[in-house]
Design a protein around this motif. Structure first.
Motif, PDB file in Angstrom:
ATOM      1  N   PHE A 144     -50.244 -22.585  16.247  1.00 48.05           N
ATOM      2  CA  PHE A 144     -49.070 -21.838  15.790  1.00 48.05           C
ATOM      3  C   PHE A 144     -49.066 -21.742  14.277  1.00 48.05           C
ATOM      4  O   PHE A 144     -49.835 -22.420  13.579  1.00 48.05           O
ATOM      5  CB  PHE A 144     -47.773 -22.537  16.248  1.00 48.05           C
ATOM      6  CG  PHE A 144     -47.466 -23.799  15.476  1.00 48.05           C
ATOM      7  CD1 PHE A 144     -46.635 -23.774  14.350  1.00 48.05           C
ATOM      8  CD2 PHE A 144     -48.015 -25.018  15.849  1.00 48.05           C
ATOM      9  CE1 PHE A 144     -46.364 -24.937  13.634  1.00 48.05           C
ATOM     10  CE2 PHE A 144     -47.740 -26.185  15.133  1.00 48.05           C
ATOM     11  CZ  PHE A 144     -46.915 -26.137  14.026  1.00 48.05           C
ATOM     12  N   GLU A 145     -48.173 -20.897  13.779  1.00 49.03           N
ATOM     13  CA  GLU A 145     -47.925 -20.815  12.344  1.00 49.03           C
ATOM     14  C   GLU A 145     -46.458 -20.459  12.123  1.00 49.03           C
ATOM     15  O   GLU A 145     -45.849 -19.768  12.938  1.00 49.03           O
ATOM     16  CB  GLU A 145     -48.833 -19.784  11.675  1.00 49.03           C
ATOM     17  CG  GLU A 145     -48.592 -18.351  12.113  1.00 49.03           C
ATOM     18  CD  GLU A 145     -49.526 -17.366  11.401  1.00 49.03           C
ATOM     19  OE1 GLU A 145     -50.542 -17.818  10.851  1.00 49.03           O
ATOM     20  OE2 GLU A 145     -49.231 -16.158  11.413  1.00 49.03           O
ATOM     21  N   THR A 183     -39.618 -17.914  11.969  1.00 47.91           N
ATOM     22  CA  THR A 183     -40.234 -17.482  13.222  1.00 47.91           C
ATOM     23  C   THR A 183     -41.519 -18.272  13.439  1.00 47.91           C
ATOM     24  O   THR A 183     -42.306 -18.453  12.509  1.00 47.91           O
ATOM     25  CB  THR A 183     -40.561 -15.980  13.194  1.00 47.91           C
ATOM     26  OG1 THR A 183     -39.351 -15.237  13.024  1.00 47.91           O
ATOM     27  CG2 THR A 183     -41.239 -15.536  14.488  1.00 47.91           C
ATOM     28  N   LEU A 211     -40.183  -8.177  19.826  1.00 50.55           N
ATOM     29  CA  LEU A 211     -39.801  -9.042  18.709  1.00 50.55           C
ATOM     30  C   LEU A 211     -38.689  -8.446  17.863  1.00 50.55           C
ATOM     31  O   LEU A 211     -37.712  -9.135  17.539  1.00 50.55           O
ATOM     32  CB  LEU A 211     -41.027  -9.323  17.836  1.00 50.55           C
ATOM     33  CG  LEU A 211     -40.776 -10.179  16.587  1.00 50.55           C
ATOM     34  CD1 LEU A 211     -40.321 -11.577  16.985  1.00 50.55           C
ATOM     35  CD2 LEU A 211     -42.035 -10.249  15.726  1.00 50.55           C
ATOM     36  N   GLN A 232     -43.627 -18.454  10.151  1.00 52.04           N
ATOM     37  CA  GLN A 232     -43.517 -17.212   9.389  1.00 52.04           C
ATOM     38  C   GLN A 232     -42.091 -17.026   8.863  1.00 52.04           C
ATOM     39  O   GLN A 232     -41.116 -17.371   9.542  1.00 52.04           O
ATOM     40  CB  GLN A 232     -43.894 -16.004  10.266  1.00 52.04           C
ATOM     41  CG  GLN A 232     -45.317 -16.033  10.795  1.00 52.04           C
ATOM     42  CD  GLN A 232     -45.631 -14.841  11.690  1.00 52.04           C
ATOM     43  OE1 GLN A 232     -44.734 -14.144  12.165  1.00 52.04           O
ATOM     44  NE2 GLN A 232     -46.919 -14.594  11.906  1.00 52.04           N
ATOM     45  N   LYS A 257     -45.008 -18.165  15.213  1.00 50.79           N
ATOM     46  CA  LYS A 257     -45.996 -17.304  15.855  1.00 50.79           C
ATOM     47  C   LYS A 257     -46.976 -18.190  16.604  1.00 50.79           C
ATOM     48  O   LYS A 257     -47.692 -19.008  16.006  1.00 50.79           O
ATOM     49  CB  LYS A 257     -46.732 -16.470  14.800  1.00 50.79           C
ATOM     50  CG  LYS A 257     -48.021 -15.812  15.281  1.00 50.79           C
ATOM     51  CD  LYS A 257     -47.780 -14.741  16.325  1.00 50.79           C
ATOM     52  CE  LYS A 257     -49.099 -14.020  16.670  1.00 50.79           C
ATOM     53  NZ  LYS A 257     -48.945 -13.032  17.742  1.00 50.79           N
ATOM     54  N   TYR A 258     -46.974 -18.067  17.942  1.00 48.55           N
ATOM     55  CA  TYR A 258     -47.870 -18.899  18.749  1.00 48.55           C
ATOM     56  C   TYR A 258     -49.244 -18.230  18.853  1.00 48.55           C
ATOM     57  O   TYR A 258     -49.364 -17.097  19.326  1.00 48.55           O
ATOM     58  CB  TYR A 258     -47.282 -19.115  20.141  1.00 48.55           C
ATOM     59  CG  TYR A 258     -46.004 -19.922  20.138  1.00 48.55           C
ATOM     60  CD1 TYR A 258     -46.009 -21.270  19.811  1.00 48.55           C
ATOM     61  CD2 TYR A 258     -44.784 -19.322  20.454  1.00 48.55           C
ATOM     62  CE1 TYR A 258     -44.833 -22.010  19.796  1.00 48.55           C
ATOM     63  CE2 TYR A 258     -43.599 -20.057  20.453  1.00 48.55           C
ATOM     64  CZ  TYR A 258     -43.634 -21.390  20.123  1.00 48.55           C
ATOM     65  OH  TYR A 258     -42.462 -22.125  20.105  1.00 48.55           O
ATOM     66  N   LYS A 259     -50.258 -18.947  18.424  1.00 44.38           N
ATOM     67  CA  LYS A 259     -51.619 -18.427  18.510  1.00 44.38           C
ATOM     68  C   LYS A 259     -52.264 -18.767  19.847  1.00 44.38           C
ATOM     69  O   LYS A 259     -53.133 -18.036  20.336  1.00 44.38           O
ATOM     70  CB  LYS A 259     -52.464 -18.994  17.364  1.00 44.38           C
ATOM     71  CG  LYS A 259     -52.007 -18.532  15.982  1.00 44.38           C
ATOM     72  CD  LYS A 259     -52.928 -19.070  14.890  1.00 44.38           C
ATOM     73  CE  LYS A 259     -52.548 -18.515  13.522  1.00 44.38           C
ATOM     74  NZ  LYS A 259     -53.478 -18.989  12.463  1.00 44.38           N
ATOM     75  N   GLU A 306     -44.981  -8.724  22.139  1.00 38.94           N
ATOM     76  CA  GLU A 306     -44.994  -8.328  20.732  1.00 38.94           C
ATOM     77  C   GLU A 306     -43.972  -7.235  20.453  1.00 38.94           C
ATOM     78  O   GLU A 306     -43.250  -7.278  19.452  1.00 38.94           O
ATOM     79  CB  GLU A 306     -46.401  -7.836  20.356  1.00 38.94           C
ATOM     80  CG  GLU A 306     -46.603  -7.567  18.885  1.00 38.94           C
ATOM     81  CD  GLU A 306     -47.001  -8.800  18.103  1.00 38.94           C
ATOM     82  OE1 GLU A 306     -46.680  -8.840  16.904  1.00 38.94           O
ATOM     83  OE2 GLU A 306     -47.624  -9.704  18.691  1.00 38.94           O
ATOM     84  N   THR A 343     -51.031 -19.190  23.410  1.00 38.12           N
ATOM     85  CA  THR A 343     -49.866 -19.037  24.298  1.00 38.12           C
ATOM     86  C   THR A 343     -49.958 -19.903  25.546  1.00 38.12           C
ATOM     87  O   THR A 343     -48.975 -20.030  26.269  1.00 38.12           O
ATOM     88  CB  THR A 343     -49.691 -17.568  24.707  1.00 38.12           C
ATOM     89  OG1 THR A 343     -50.897 -17.092  25.322  1.00 38.12           O
ATOM     90  CG2 THR A 343     -49.379 -16.700  23.496  1.00 38.12           C
ATOM     91  N   VAL A 349     -44.960 -15.574  22.873  1.00 36.45           N
ATOM     92  CA  VAL A 349     -45.719 -15.142  21.707  1.00 36.45           C
ATOM     93  C   VAL A 349     -45.022 -15.559  20.413  1.00 36.45           C
ATOM     94  O   VAL A 349     -45.673 -15.894  19.431  1.00 36.45           O
ATOM     95  CB  VAL A 349     -45.910 -13.609  21.735  1.00 36.45           C
ATOM     96  CG1 VAL A 349     -46.733 -13.137  20.536  1.00 36.45           C
ATOM     97  CG2 VAL A 349     -46.585 -13.179  23.030  1.00 36.45           C
ATOM     98  N   TYR A 350     -43.683 -15.532  20.425  1.00 39.28           N
ATOM     99  CA  TYR A 350     -42.893 -15.907  19.250  1.00 39.28           C
ATOM    100  C   TYR A 350     -41.711 -16.786  19.659  1.00 39.28           C
ATOM    101  O   TYR A 350     -41.264 -16.751  20.812  1.00 39.28           O
ATOM    102  CB  TYR A 350     -42.328 -14.669  18.547  1.00 39.28           C
ATOM    103  CG  TYR A 350     -43.347 -13.767  17.898  1.00 39.28           C
ATOM    104  CD1 TYR A 350     -43.844 -14.040  16.627  1.00 39.28           C
ATOM    105  CD2 TYR A 350     -43.802 -12.626  18.554  1.00 39.28           C
ATOM    106  CE1 TYR A 350     -44.777 -13.205  16.031  1.00 39.28           C
ATOM    107  CE2 TYR A 350     -44.736 -11.786  17.962  1.00 39.28           C
ATOM    108  CZ  TYR A 350     -45.217 -12.078  16.699  1.00 39.28           C
ATOM    109  OH  TYR A 350     -46.129 -11.248  16.101  1.00 39.28           O
TER     110      TYR A 350
END
Length: 378
Positions: free
Chosen positions: A135-136, A154, A193, A138, A156-158, A190, A160, A167-168
């Motif tokens: 994840f990251e 937010t 979102l 944002q 962001k799941y890399k 996506e 899943t 995804v988020y």
């Protein structure tokens, strides 16, 4: 010879007369001519078409039952799943889910607030994920309005596979020294979102709260204008009364829903399995709640006694970090804890507030017994 000719002529005359009559010549006056007409074709009826209402063409502002908060949902595919004191949840089969939690006093003291990006990373890593790989974070923001801290970011799941397919995760917190509200929206696609983000930003506090001046989203403008979307007139999407979807530890439904009805549909203090003091109407002389079913067949408070409900050595309420969903666990006799489905849980040796299921799913324990889980809504 002459007579034979006369007889032959008479015979021919009779024969010809019969043929001409059959062909309609010289027939009697009763004979009628049938005229066949070609039917005029009836034009086929046009099929009636039922107009389809677009999902975003309806008023989707939802006001909680207690009129404390409102939110404008992304579209009409979102339905309310739970409307309880201090907790609201919504779900769309294709887009995701939204969870709104409120806490004050002791809840605030034990709550984990992402008051920095590092803390937001740590909270997500607690879900058994690696920052940068799985994840990251944002768009982390830390703002303040009227003495209220507002944190938003937010995830962001890399990977899943570690986020249940989401995804988020959109996060927003309103916090001061006395209370907090958190909104967490998990997004499946996506292209959903943007609309889900707008929904989170529309969140508004309507009731008496020290955070009210900071949470003034667009939902405040339309809250209460339509009954079809408001929580005071809309039943849960599955047809049951809107209320807690928590199940008792033995698998039965919790005795009291958010609107005051028991799980068998009865209402009022004379029919409710739980009295106003939280004990069963057939409680024993020592004040503990009876584990027997009431006459309506409802098992009160999961069958736990008052002592068990409040004793954290016997029952505990934990909350899943990903969505805040509560679960009641009890000792399994081997140093671990288990829920009513037989899933095992282990408390962290470093921080007893961190709890992990066997599959690695992380939970948080606020130091509460099962009495919080089965607490009737006032």
């Amino acid at each position: 010879m002459k007579n034979k000719k006369i007889i032959a002529l008479l015979a021919m005359t009779v024969a010809l007369s019969g043929v001409m009559t059959a062909c309609g010549f010289g027939g009697n006056s009763d004979d009628s001519v049938v005229v066949e007409s070609t039917p005029t074709p009836t034009p086929a009826k046009k099929a009636k078409t039922t107009p389809t209402v677009a999902a975003d063409a309806q008023n989707t502002t939802y006001t909680s039952k207690d009129k404390s908060v409102a939110i404008k949902l992304p579209d009409a595919t979102w339905t309310n799943k739970s409307d309880e004191t201090d907790m609201l949840s919504f779900e769309s089969p294709e887009q995701g889910r939204i969870l709104i939690l409120h806490g004050s006093g002791a809840d605030l003291e034990s709550a984990v607030i992402p008051n920095s990006q590092d803390m937001a990373v740590s909270m997500t890593q607690a879900e058994n994920m690696v920052n940068g790989t799985d994840f990251e974070i944002q768009d982390y923001k830390a703002d303040q309005k009227d003495g209220v801290n507002i944190y938003s970011y937010t995830v962001k799941y890399k990977d899943t596979t570690k986020s249940d397919g989401y995804v988020y995760a959109i996060n927003k917190y309103f916090v001061n020294d006395s209370e907090y509200y958190s909104i967490v929206a998990s997004v499946k696609k996506e292209d959903a979102l943007k609309n889900v983000q707008e929904s989170v930003d529309s969140f508004a506090i309507l009731g008496d709260s020290t955070l009210k001046s900071a949470a003034t989203g667009s939902a405040a403008q339309t809250a209460g204008k339509t009954d079809s979307a408001s929580g005071d007139s809309t039943a849960a999407s599955d047809g049951s009364a809107a209320g807690t979807d928590a199940t008792a530890s033995d698998g039965s439904s919790a005795g009291t829903s958010a609107d005051g009805t028991t799980s068998d549909g009865s209402t009022g203090s004379d029919n409710s399995a739980t009295g106003t003091d939280g004990t069963s109407s057939d409680s024993s002389s020592d004040g503990s709640t009876s584990t027997d079913s009431s006459s309506s067949g409802v098992i009160v408070n999961g069958g736990f006694t008052d002592e068990q409900l409040s004793n954290t050595d016997e029952t505990r309420t934990i909350y899943r970090n990903s969505d805040g969903k509560p679960r009641v666990i009890v000792p399994d006799g081997n140093g671990k804890w288990m829920d009513n489905e037989g899933n095992r849980f282990t408390f962290s040796t470093e921080h007893d507030c961190d709890v992990y299921e066997e599959d690695g799913t992380s939970f948080y324990w606020h130091g509460e017994g099962a009495d919080v889980y089965y607490m009737p809504v006032q």
